[in-house]
Motif scaffolding. Structure first.
Motif, PDB file in Angstrom:
ATOM      1  N   ALA A   1       5.774   1.149  -4.173  1.00 11.92           N
ATOM      2  CA  ALA A   1       5.330  -0.098  -3.560  1.00 11.92           C
ATOM      3  C   ALA A   1       6.459  -0.759  -2.780  1.00 11.92           C
ATOM      4  CB  ALA A   1       4.784  -1.043  -4.626  1.00 11.92           C
ATOM      5  N   GLU A   2       7.664  -0.769  -3.334  1.00  9.11           N
ATOM      6  CA  GLU A   2       8.816  -1.331  -2.619  1.00  9.11           C
ATOM      7  C   GLU A   2       9.049  -0.608  -1.298  1.00  9.11           C
ATOM      8  OE1 GLU A   2      10.619  -3.963  -3.032  1.00  9.11           O
ATOM      9  OE2 GLU A   2      10.321  -4.542  -5.119  1.00  9.11           O
ATOM     10  N   GLN A   3       8.949   0.710  -1.309  1.00  5.43           N
ATOM     11  CA  GLN A   3       9.157   1.490  -0.082  1.00  5.43           C
ATOM     12  C   GLN A   3       8.095   1.158   0.959  1.00  5.43           C
ATOM     13  OE1 GLN A   3      11.799   3.775   0.536  1.00  5.43           O
ATOM     14  NE2 GLN A   3      11.036   3.546   2.622  1.00  5.43           N
ATOM     15  N   VAL A   4       6.865   0.984   0.517  1.00  5.89           N
ATOM     16  CA  VAL A   4       5.794   0.636   1.456  1.00  5.89           C
ATOM     17  C   VAL A   4       6.100  -0.692   2.142  1.00  5.89           C
ATOM     18  CG1 VAL A   4       3.352  -0.013   1.659  1.00  5.89           C
ATOM     19  CG2 VAL A   4       4.007   2.011   0.343  1.00  5.89           C
ATOM     20  N   PHE A   5       6.517  -1.704   1.370  1.00  4.63           N
ATOM     21  CA  PHE A   5       6.850  -2.991   1.977  1.00  4.63           C
ATOM     22  C   PHE A   5       8.055  -2.869   2.906  1.00  4.63           C
ATOM     23  CE2 PHE A   5       4.171  -4.794  -1.425  1.00  4.63           C
ATOM     24  CZ  PHE A   5       3.369  -5.599  -0.631  1.00  4.63           C
ATOM     25  N   LYS A   6       9.012  -2.038   2.545  1.00  9.86           N
ATOM     26  CA  LYS A   6      10.174  -1.799   3.419  1.00  9.86           C
ATOM     27  C   LYS A   6       9.717  -1.161   4.733  1.00  9.86           C
ATOM     28  CE  LYS A   6      14.652   0.549   3.387  1.00  9.86           C
ATOM     29  NZ  LYS A   6      15.571   1.397   2.630  1.00  9.86           N
ATOM     30  N   ASN A   7       8.814  -0.192   4.652  1.00  8.87           N
ATOM     31  CA  ASN A   7       8.291   0.459   5.857  1.00  8.87           C
ATOM     32  C   ASN A   7       7.519  -0.524   6.724  1.00  8.87           C
ATOM     33  OD1 ASN A   7       9.396   2.854   4.897  1.00  8.87           O
ATOM     34  ND2 ASN A   7       7.449   3.685   4.188  1.00  8.87           N
ATOM     35  N   LEU A   8       6.669  -1.337   6.090  1.00  5.08           N
ATOM     36  CA  LEU A   8       5.919  -2.343   6.844  1.00  5.08           C
ATOM     37  C   LEU A   8       6.858  -3.326   7.534  1.00  5.08           C
ATOM     38  CD1 LEU A   8       3.058  -3.148   4.325  1.00  5.08           C
ATOM     39  CD2 LEU A   8       2.772  -2.093   6.575  1.00  5.08           C
TER      40      LEU A   8
ATOM     41  N   HIS B   1       8.295 -10.237  -1.471  1.00  2.61           N
ATOM     42  CA  HIS B   1       8.386  -9.967  -0.027  1.00  2.61           C
ATOM     43  C   HIS B   1       7.719 -11.035   0.836  1.00  2.61           C
ATOM     44  CE1 HIS B   1      10.231  -6.016  -0.404  1.00  2.61           C
ATOM     45  NE2 HIS B   1       9.490  -5.890  -1.497  1.00  2.61           N
ATOM     46  N   PHE B   2       6.842 -11.840   0.238  1.00  2.56           N
ATOM     47  CA  PHE B   2       6.141 -12.897   0.973  1.00  2.56           C
ATOM     48  C   PHE B   2       6.381 -14.231   0.300  1.00  2.56           C
ATOM     49  CE2 PHE B   2       3.624  -9.193   2.138  1.00  2.56           C
ATOM     50  CZ  PHE B   2       3.358  -9.405   3.477  1.00  2.56           C
TER      51      PHE B   2
END
Length: 130
Positions: free
Chosen positions: A52-59, A96-97
């Motif tokens: 999940a952390e990687q997904v937010f980093k990619n976004l 992240h938000f």
């Protein structure tokens, strides 16, 4: 209407017939991101929280390439293999938000590309000065 294709090496390259994002006016439509490391194009981990952390980093990388930031996202769609990870997603998303949070859907599904446990796509609205 003109479309601008958004692309960055700081997020995984598209693994199909799509763009990382498409900008029309001040609206950016972000394609789904899975937890691929952009350098290796491999899953970053088997651990859900790390994915999940990687997904937010990619976004975030795609948002920045479009001229915005993650906080500018107005709609987020989260696809989960296991809805039991819903609380973890909330914890990570809160890192992240900041409020006001984007609109969101969280959907349980059967399968994701490359064996990922999470995928997120969404819509970004850039400040009108961009």
């Amino acid at each position: 209407m003109s479309k601008q294709i958004i692309s960055t090496d700081d997020a995984p390259a598209a693994i199909g017939t799509y763009s990382q994002a498409v900008k029309v006016g001040t609206t950016v439509y972000l394609s789904g991101q899975i937890p691929l490391d952009p350098k290796t194009m491999e899953l970053n981990s088997e651990d859900f929280a790390e994915q999940a952390e990687q997904v937010f980093k990619n976004l975030a990388a795609v948002c920045e390439a479009a001229g915005g930031e993650l906080q500018d996202m107005v709609k987020v769609n989260i696809f989960l293999l296991d809805l039991g990870n819903f609380a973890t997603v909330n914890e990570i998303m809160a890192k992240h938000f900041k409020q006001p949070y984007p609109a969101r859907a969280a959907i349980g599904i059967n399968q994701l590309p490359r064996g990922a446990q999470i995928e997120i796509d969404g819509v970004l609205e850039l400040p009108s000065t961009n």
